[in-house]
Design an enzyme around this catalytic site. Structure first.
Site, PDB file in Angstrom:
ATOM      1  N   ALA A 153       0.165  46.074 -33.405  1.00 40.05           N
ATOM      2  CA  ALA A 153       0.507  47.304 -34.130  1.00 40.05           C
ATOM      3  C   ALA A 153       0.961  47.073 -35.580  1.00 40.05           C
ATOM      4  O   ALA A 153       0.395  47.670 -36.507  1.00 40.05           O
ATOM      5  CB  ALA A 153       1.560  48.082 -33.339  1.00 40.05           C
ATOM      6  N   GLN A 198      -5.280  38.108 -25.015  1.00 36.52           N
ATOM      7  CA  GLN A 198      -4.364  37.882 -26.150  1.00 36.52           C
ATOM      8  C   GLN A 198      -3.320  36.820 -25.798  1.00 36.52           C
ATOM      9  O   GLN A 198      -2.859  36.078 -26.664  1.00 36.52           O
ATOM     10  CB  GLN A 198      -3.628  39.187 -26.510  1.00 36.52           C
ATOM     11  CG  GLN A 198      -4.454  40.219 -27.240  1.00 36.52           C
ATOM     12  CD  GLN A 198      -5.109  41.201 -26.299  1.00 36.52           C
ATOM     13  OE1 GLN A 198      -5.339  40.919 -25.128  1.00 36.52           O
ATOM     14  NE2 GLN A 198      -5.438  42.368 -26.802  1.00 36.52           N
ATOM     15  N   ASP A 250       3.217  49.511 -29.082  1.00 39.13           N
ATOM     16  CA  ASP A 250       2.269  50.135 -29.998  1.00 39.13           C
ATOM     17  C   ASP A 250       2.740  51.504 -30.462  1.00 39.13           C
ATOM     18  O   ASP A 250       2.380  51.960 -31.542  1.00 39.13           O
ATOM     19  CB  ASP A 250       0.886  50.256 -29.346  1.00 39.13           C
ATOM     20  CG  ASP A 250       0.226  48.897 -29.356  1.00 39.13           C
ATOM     21  OD1 ASP A 250       0.536  48.081 -28.456  1.00 39.13           O
ATOM     22  OD2 ASP A 250      -0.549  48.627 -30.290  1.00 39.13           O
ATOM     23  N   ASN A 254       2.265  50.205 -24.652  1.00 39.25           N
ATOM     24  CA  ASN A 254       2.003  48.809 -25.030  1.00 39.25           C
ATOM     25  C   ASN A 254       0.787  48.343 -24.230  1.00 39.25           C
ATOM     26  O   ASN A 254       0.233  49.084 -23.400  1.00 39.25           O
ATOM     27  CB  ASN A 254       3.242  47.941 -24.766  1.00 39.25           C
ATOM     28  CG  ASN A 254       3.093  46.558 -25.381  1.00 39.25           C
ATOM     29  OD1 ASN A 254       2.750  46.422 -26.548  1.00 39.25           O
ATOM     30  ND2 ASN A 254       3.325  45.521 -24.597  1.00 39.25           N
TER      31      ASN A 254
HETATM   32  O1  MRU Z   1      -4.993  45.664 -28.383  1.00 40.83           O
HETATM   33  P1  MRU Z   1      -3.976  44.901 -29.188  1.00 40.83           P
HETATM   34  O2  MRU Z   1      -4.137  43.414 -29.079  1.00 40.83           O
HETATM   35  O3  MRU Z   1      -3.885  45.394 -30.604  1.00 40.83           O
HETATM   36  O4  MRU Z   1      -2.590  45.256 -28.497  1.00 40.83           O
HETATM   37  C1  MRU Z   1      -1.418  44.698 -29.013  1.00 40.83           C
HETATM   38  C2  MRU Z   1      -0.202  45.015 -28.226  1.00 40.83           C
HETATM   39  O5  MRU Z   1      -0.238  45.739 -27.260  1.00 40.83           O
HETATM   40  C3  MRU Z   1       1.093  44.466 -28.748  1.00 40.83           C
HETATM   41  O6  MRU Z   1       1.980  44.212 -27.701  1.00 40.83           O
HETATM   42  C4  MRU Z   1       1.735  45.478 -29.709  1.00 40.83           C
HETATM   43  O7  MRU Z   1       0.820  45.918 -30.658  1.00 40.83           O
HETATM   44  C5  MRU Z   1       2.915  44.912 -30.393  1.00 40.83           C
HETATM   45  S1  MRU Z   1       2.477  43.624 -31.527  1.00 40.83           S
HETATM   46  C6  MRU Z   1       3.889  43.138 -32.332  1.00 40.83           C
END
Ligand code: MRU
Length: 348
Positions: free
Chosen positions: A54, A198, A239, A249
């Site tokens: 995010a 991730q 997010d 999230n």
């Molecule tokens: O789909 P993504 O990889 O963008 O999702 C990211 C997440 O869900 C993270 O936990 C969130 O953005 C926080 S990042 C500091």
């Protein structure tokens, strides 16, 4: 005292009028930088997850606006061109509120500008400030979160919330970095985070890079890990946090929160205040991105699912506030979040 971590990973650079992004689709096999000089290409990079997380999405969009301003120089309709690029950036991904927060902020600083040159100067100053403030804020929230962790704890995290997902240092991973450096953490566990991985591709790469040992697990192993007593805190990012504390999230976070509550493990959400959407009453209104079926049906570009099968692939879920023990931000920690307690973090 353990050795100070290196904290050298910075995924977003802006120099000589070009935006450079560390391509997160290629990690950990390859360290490849992509270069951008136009906002629509930046929007596509966000959609395709060259950059993700995010706060990183918000900062990247901020620099996307700088590119929009650059490309509008010398054009009579400069204002309309920039506005059109901002709308393209807004449509890149729907869930992380940091994207909209950053674009609103960029529009705000440019609103009084009377020509493209001054809009460019205002936009570049604002995007650079956003990047620096994010890193500083992550260090602050990291320290605040680390104070909550009893010495000798194990922690479990989900997705990637580190330097790669922010301007640098990280949110949930910032808390883990700070607690590790303070000698409070005994062991770090990270979910592999299906389907995009991730956890195994990015979080493991970051932690190994910074000298923090990590044990990966598939999400199915989380229940027995939490029952084992080896984990004191589950620590995740966000997010979008609704005004009542409900938190969107990465998919799988809600399940972890339920498991944590069932096993007496504490559950922490670490995020900058920019991730709190005070206009969103509760989590039911948060738009949840649905991503392509191939992310579930394939592994590394090779189909592994039976021919003819389809996939259900929501990228995020919403954890109700009552399952969250603490929301940790750069402005302070809110325990057992409620609408009233979260409102104390709002800018005066
Ligand atoms: O789909 P993504 O990889 O963008 O999702 C990211 C997440 O869900 C993270 O936990 C969130 O953005 C926080 S990042 C500091």
């Amino acid at each position: 005292m353990r050795q100070e971590h290196s904290d050298t990973i910075r995924p977003i650079h802006f120099a000589d009028g070009r935006l450079q992004l560390l391509d997160q689709r290629r990690l950990p096999r390859e360290t490849l930088w992509q270069s951008y000089d136009a906002a629509p290409a930046v929007a596509e990079a966000i959609r395709a997850m060259v950059v993700r997380g995010a706060p990183a999405i918000g900062i990247t969009a901020g620099f996307g606006v700088v590119l929009a301003c650059q490309n509008a120089l010398g054009q009579a309709d400069w204002r309309e061109r920039i506005a059109a690029d901002i709308e393209t950036l807004r449509a890149a991904r729907p869930t992380a509120v940091n994207l909209f927060w950053a674009l609103d902020r960029m529009q705000g600083v440019m609103s009084g500008c009377t020509d493209a040159e001054s809009a460019l100067a205002a936009a570049e100053g604002s995007a650079r400030a956003m990047l620096e403030a994010d890193i500083a804020g992550n260090r602050r929230l990291g320290a605040l979160g680390a104070e909550r962790i009893a010495a000798g704890s194990g922690v479990l995290t989900h997705c990637n919330t580190g330097s790669l997902a922010t301007g640098g240092y990280g949110t949930a991973l910032g808390v883990i970095r700070a607690a590790w450096d303070a000698g409070r953490i005994r062991e770090v566990f990270a979910d592999e985070t299906r389907p995009w991985l991730q956890g195994s591709r990015l979080t493991a790469w970051e932690l190994v890079h910074d000298g923090i040992p990590v044990q990966l697990l598939c999400e199915g192993a989380a229940a027995s890990l939490l029952r084992s007593g080896r984990v004191g805190w589950v620590i995740v990012g966000a997010d979008r946090i609704a005004a009542n504390g409900d938190t969107a999230n990465k998919i799988g976070t809600y399940g972890l929160a339920l498991l944590a509550r069932a096993h007496g493990v504490r559950f922490m959400v670490a995020a900058p205040v920019a991730t709190i959407d005070f206009a969103m009453t509760d989590g039911t209104g948060i738009p949840i991105e649905q991503r392509g079926e191939e992310e579930v049906l394939e592994l590394g570009g090779t189909r592994v699912a039976a021919a003819g099968a389809h996939a259900f692939n929501p990228a995020f879920d919403v954890t109700p506030a009552n399952l969250i023990d603490a929301i940790v931000t750069e402005r302070g920690v809110v325990e057992a979040p409620t609408r009233e307690r979260l409102a104390t973090l709002r800018e005066a």
